[in-house]
Motif scaffolding. Structure first.
Motif, PDB file in Angstrom:
ATOM      1  N   ASP A  93       0.831  -1.205   0.000  1.00  0.00           N
ATOM      2  CA  ASP A  93       0.000   0.000   0.000  1.00  0.00           C
ATOM      3  C   ASP A  93       0.867   1.257   0.000  1.00  0.00           C
ATOM      4  N   ARG A  96       2.023   1.736  -3.525  1.00  0.00           N
ATOM      5  CA  ARG A  96       0.987   2.344  -4.370  1.00  0.00           C
ATOM      6  C   ARG A  96       0.912   3.852  -4.145  1.00  0.00           C
ATOM      7  N   ARG A 100       2.004   6.650  -6.968  1.00  0.00           N
ATOM      8  CA  ARG A 100       1.049   7.654  -7.472  1.00  0.00           C
ATOM      9  C   ARG A 100       1.691   9.037  -7.494  1.00  0.00           C
ATOM     10  N   VAL A 149       0.107  -3.505  -9.134  1.00  0.00           N
ATOM     11  CA  VAL A 149      -0.058  -2.123  -8.682  1.00  0.00           C
ATOM     12  C   VAL A 149       0.461  -1.143  -9.727  1.00  0.00           C
ATOM     13  N   ASN A 150       1.686  -1.355 -10.231  1.00  0.00           N
ATOM     14  CA  ASN A 150       2.206  -0.355 -11.175  1.00  0.00           C
ATOM     15  C   ASN A 150       1.449  -0.370 -12.499  1.00  0.00           C
ATOM     16  N   GLU A 153      -1.811   1.582 -11.701  1.00  0.00           N
ATOM     17  CA  GLU A 153      -1.567   3.017 -11.515  1.00  0.00           C
ATOM     18  C   GLU A 153      -1.187   3.690 -12.830  1.00  0.00           C
TER      19      GLU A 153
END
Length: 208
Positions: A93, A96, A100, A149-150, A153
């Motif tokens: 988390d 992430r 961002r 995640v990447n 995002e």
């Protein structure tokens, strides 16, 4: 006045050891190899700038960018970061949230053009000799989770995305793809990455 016309088309590569090219020469780094491929296709770059260091996490890259103070806009910005978050056991988390922020910075450095930003997936270091004796399958699962995640995002901001993870996993059976330190990619592996990034970089340079 068109800033790109004044400064020339420039490439900014952001990341960690995979971007700075730990264990290979400067001309063998994948950003340098990509710049040469672009040049052969008529997309000459005025410069290729790198803000990266071995061992950096997302938070450390953000600090490195602030200290370097790069001046945009860049025609192309790449972002490859996260392996050290995974290696150090940092929360996903946290990754992430910090990714961002890095993407906001990358888009800003690309003059607000998200499609001029290319995010690369995290390679799998678990296939390397360095990982001998470790739980390779667990490393692969972690890397896949960070890459979810990447990928998400990158899509969220409409940046481009390139998967180099599968190519990195070929090193398990192709030792020539690993540098002499037993951990980092060789020039041959970086050449493969540059070829994978080329279509997206070309598209960014065409539309940017």
């Amino acid at each position: 006045m068109d800033v790109l016309a004044v400064l020339g088309r420039r490439f900014l590569a952001l990341g960690d050891s995979y971007t700075i090219g730990e264990a290979v020469g400067e001309t063998d780094r994948w950003p340098a190899q990509l710049a040469r491929l672009l040049g052969r296709e008529g997309f000459a770059l005025a410069s290729t700038e790198i803000i990266a260091s071995t061992g950096w996490t997302t938070g450390e890259l953000a600090q490195g960018i602030r200290l370097a103070g790069p001046r945009g806009p860049f025609a192309l910005v790449s972002l490859l970061i996260g392996v050290n978050n995974q290696y150090r056991g940092r929360p996903i988390d946290e990754y992430r949230a910090e990714l961002r922020e890095l993407l906001v910075t990358a888009v800003d450095l690309a003059g607000g053009a998200a499609r001029n930003v290319v995010v690369l997936s995290i390679p799998d270091w678990g296939v390397t000799p360095f990982a001998e004796g470790r739980e390779r399958a667990g490393i692969a699962r972690d890397i896949d989770s960070f890459n979810e995640v990447n990928r998400d995002e990158a899509a969220r901001v409409d940046a481009r995305y390139v998967d180099v993870t599968q190519a990195s996993r070929r090193a398990f059976s192709e030792p020539e793809l690993i540098a002499g330190d037993g951990l980092h990619p060789s020039a041959a592996m970086y050449a493969r990455w540059a070829e994978l990034v080329l279509p997206e970089a070309r598209a960014a340079m065409t539309t940017g």
